[in-house]
Design an enzyme around this catalytic site. Sequence first.
Site, PDB file in Angstrom:
ATOM      1  N   GLN A  90      61.174  40.850  35.742  1.00 15.86           N
ATOM      2  CA  GLN A  90      61.833  41.993  35.107  1.00 15.86           C
ATOM      3  C   GLN A  90      60.806  42.930  34.456  1.00 15.86           C
ATOM      4  OE1 GLN A  90      65.258  39.009  33.552  1.00 15.86           O
ATOM      5  NE2 GLN A  90      65.466  41.065  32.752  1.00 15.86           N
ATOM      6  N   ARG A 127      71.093  38.365  28.344  1.00 13.59           N
ATOM      7  CA  ARG A 127      71.858  39.569  27.988  1.00 13.59           C
ATOM      8  C   ARG A 127      71.990  39.696  26.475  1.00 13.59           C
ATOM      9  NH1 ARG A 127      76.062  40.853  32.801  1.00 13.59           N
ATOM     10  NH2 ARG A 127      76.372  43.063  32.287  1.00 13.59           N
ATOM     11  N   CYS A 128      70.891  39.460  25.760  1.00 19.10           N
ATOM     12  CA  CYS A 128      70.984  39.262  24.318  1.00 19.10           C
ATOM     13  C   CYS A 128      70.327  40.335  23.494  1.00 19.10           C
ATOM     14  CB  CYS A 128      70.338  37.944  23.951  1.00 19.10           C
ATOM     15  SG  CYS A 128      68.549  38.053  24.047  1.00 19.10           S
ATOM     16  N   GLU A 168      74.444  45.102  27.852  1.00 15.19           N
ATOM     17  CA  GLU A 168      74.503  43.858  27.093  1.00 15.19           C
ATOM     18  C   GLU A 168      75.633  43.811  26.083  1.00 15.19           C
ATOM     19  OE1 GLU A 168      70.321  43.857  26.020  1.00 15.19           O
ATOM     20  OE2 GLU A 168      70.003  42.225  27.447  1.00 15.19           O
TER      21      GLU A 168
END
Lengths: 800, 166, 222
Positions: free
Chosen positions: A234, A381-382, A754
Amino acid sequence: MSALIDDRQKELMGMGVARLRKEDARFIQGKGNYVDDMKLPGMVHMDIVRASVAHARIKRINKEAALKVPGVIAVLTADDLKPLKLHWMPTLAGDVQAVLADEKVHFQMQEVAVVIAEDRYSAADGVEAVEVEYDELPAVVNPFDALKADAPVLREDLAGKTEGAHGKRYHPNHIFTWEAGDKAAADAAFASAAVTVKQEMFYPRVHPCPLETCGCVASFDPVRGELTTWMTSQAPHVVRTVVSMLSGIPESKVRIISPDIGGGFGNKVPIYPGYVCAIVASIVLGRPVKWVEDRIENLSSTGFARDYHMTGELAATADGKILALRTQVYADHGAFDACADPTKFPAGMFHICSGSYDIGAAHCRVDGVYTNKAPGGVAYRCSFRVTEAVYLIERMVDVLAQKLNMDKAEIRAKNFIRREQFPYKSAFGFEYDSGDYHTALKKVLDAVDYKALRAEQAAKRADPKCPTLMGIGVVTFTEVVGAGPSKICDILGVGMFDSCEIRVHPTGSAIARMGTITQGQGHETTYAQIIATEIGIPSEVIQVEEGDTSTAPYGLGTYGSRSIPVAGAAIAMASRKIHAKAKKIAAHLLEVSEADLDWEIDRFKLRGRDDKFKTMKDIAWAAYHAPPEGMEPGLEAVYYYDPPNFTFPFGAYLCVVDIDKGTGETHVRRFYALDDCGTRINPMIIEGQIHGGLTEGYAVAMGQLLSFDAQGNIQGNTLMDYFLPTSAETPKWETDFTVTPSPHHPIGAKGVAESPHVGSIPTFTSAVVDAFAHLGVTHMNMPHTAFRVWKQLKQLGIAG
Amino acid sequence: MTKQIVNMTVNGRKIQELVEPRTLLVHFLREQLNLTGTHIGCETSHCGACTVDIDGQSVKSCTHLTVQCEGSDVRTVEGLATAGVLHAIQDGFYKEHGLQCGFCTPGMLMRAYRFLQEHPNPNEAEVRAGMSGNLCRCTGYQNIVKAVLHAARALNQAKTAPGVAA
Amino acid sequence: MEFKLVKQYKVAASVDAAWQLLTNVPEVAGCMPGAQISEQLDATHYKGNVRVKVGPAVAAFAGDIEVLALDPATRTLRMLGKGADKGGSSASMDLTAIVAAADDGGSTLNGQANVIINGKFAQFGGRMMVSVSDVLLGQFAATFSDKARALEDARPSAGSAPASTGHAEPASTTVTPSDAPPLPAPAPRAAAAAPAARELNLLSLVWAILRGWIMGLFGRKA
């Protein structure tokens, strides 16, 4: 004339249009290009021998039998990496991590040796044949045991080091203490408050589990001295910099390519030992080396999420006005601190935990601790611990509401930061850019007829024959995303700006490259839409490319919902440079002054004259064919955007559940999600992201758990046990929105992907607990599996 | 391990190849036939990313040996479109935004293809049940369900209008 | 993964014969299917191994046994066993075994064990631990009983025959599911004890557990 404008808008398919995706063509025909699809001449396969126990000294590694397996080429251990000084590597959090276990293993499934073979089956045979003898040591599997005076020492390699990357270490198994806010002010408020509440809560260890596991194909060209690695990353530019630093190969001769990625969710940010070993093996053998992990390896050893033991406290007036917040967290980071947080923030953005509320005084303290588990913590996804922060504050507000017998929506509205208070400086120092929480909450409550739901709940509670317990969960969250201003946000010293480079071709199409990398978020489409609106070229002919470090400008990658806030801004700014140059060319072509020109969709028009205009297409040709005297030919621009602030997307979620009194099964009757991400670039893509995030949130709240027994054996690390919801049990989602643009962002957009995960998890918990609230239950830890909920029912004498 | 010959039809083409008896079909398709559309998402046959169509049935190719396909008719995602014209199910996924990262998509398409052959007129609950062997992490399934229903409508319309690709 | 086992089994021999067998560590080890002592290091230390087969995959645990106490007055054996296999699992057991006289002239073997399992079996086999242990120990006890009986028969003044063998399943050698008998059969009263299996076949074990569970549904004891 308006008909023509409509046609031109339609052709443009720019911002705001729910246009279909440009990238879909290859995916629906099985022509995606994922790492495991790569096949290079001479390529070999790598597989990993992993620790069978959680904490042990390695007595002996016997490679003999493995080397005799047909097809096996080499077996590498830490001893083989020592001469290259690569048996340990730096993590993104200022710690070090073993690449291959050096004399000691620290967590079950840790990398101990690698086998390289001609094909994947021989590599697997080789792994089975490697013999490792261990001297087992007692394991610690929670931070409290790890901090006891007589706890086994995990990180002998840090012996004597009382200063860590983030300050003083108070115990051999202690990593850091991080604080934010004003303790004295908070303590004073608590001391004099009419009402205080306290709640312990555990956010369990879970794992993002993207459908594609991690892997790479490393290819070192000994003739050119160049290293090319296709990687599920990523953040390919960061990887390139780190690989160059570790290997000594100049960064200009290192190329990292992130091709199509099958989901990231933060799991593909860290640099894993598997990547390093594959790169080393390729350099040593001079052949391409492929390593792709399997699902068990992925769940057991790669970046997990959460494992935060939190205690929250609120101080309030008797009528529910919150005065202060205090929180203490014990963070279980596993055996190495491999969290991918911005350097100065070992607990990420946890200090957003004052939430959507106007709280005068606040203090938080996070203690990071080593345990015998896989390293990491920040993933899934935090937004860098924002999931944990929002969970904490939303649970605490519910606890306070229950203590004061106040309605959970009413207490929130009472404490919201008001629209006129923005930009708002929180007690933790964040400057929230914009928000309108009251409007969002009201819209949701009206849409679901909240009063009727509460009346229904009251009636059901009064009816002993009702077979279910009805719960209503309300959450009003604010996130902080878009890391971030480089003076406070950096990864290994590199500021967290992002970039965009756009080149318009003579015949009017364009190519654009950015420093981010999509893993399904739809960048090829949404980025093109931004450029289309800014420079008037149809999004259909704007080619978006990311992920190849040799061609894309330097960026920090995609995670923490930063793509639109940071790269999206760079795209707008680069586009505006082109727009400005184009205006000069248009003025020259029309022989007027720039001040007399207006921009309309795809052209510059002489004010008041519809017949005197130049389209961007005309201008592009002119830029190459006959630029004005003294002007550089061509039409392109680069912009590196350093954001002045984070962005603060927010939302209001409501969930209605019916819990079966006999079995503990929770049926999600309704889930209403309203999100505000500022300017909305593609409503279809936003909605898809919300569906996905809500579903992952449902999984976390209702069933996901990676647990360990007392010896450190990991349980539930296959899909037999790890809960991934199917289409059958996933609820139907209702989505809604408001638009409160970010005042500091060039197109007013905040990022959104997110939010549904961050916001939905406490909503599910809120609903489940609310079903029991009238019986005095203030909190129930996740996951809310039927068994766990049934135990609560049994404890209350409801279930038999 | 001694290899043996296996004969099968893949996407309409007859092939004959040498394989080890232990070679899984998913590896054979991806690495020997270079049909990389079929994906691997787990090793316990839960995720369905490896779903293909064998002799008229949805099969998870990760737990199927290549040698079991002797004489079989195997269809993968690469065989869905005909002469460059997308199958209705592919078009449905595109039109209804039924994919994001694309990794589960080939398995979803192959499963939906077979499901619609068996249930040409499903309702939403039936689609959710019929597709429950395929996991997705990105979409939350809502648009996948819409995509399958979209394709069902298109296929049913095509039946009443012969000559249109189905 | 840690668990405790408390078991009691009938032995078809007198308490003296049972105790005589219990003090013979290699013979006792040999009652466990797939296990054997390979070497005696000194009076209280032994080396041994256990071969476990699951389908085509074999794991070979090499281990150490230490006898902590052997008390004839209370007829108690206390021992510590530890083993690991080169592929990735380890186990340790702290065992207290006591033989006592039974009313019918036979005896009982009482065992209490604290077991710790690490590695693949603990990761994936956790759920099955207790039921697998039950069947394993059942086989162990059956072999122990036969061996004690054989010891007794071999003595010049053998005691009266015990009432029954007290267990249902025969000690198994390698058994495939299709070979398994449909109903529990009485154990053979062999003059010489059947030798314990050279190898523990886990698939047949799992089959035995499954059969037992299914028959339990029909109210029949496996």
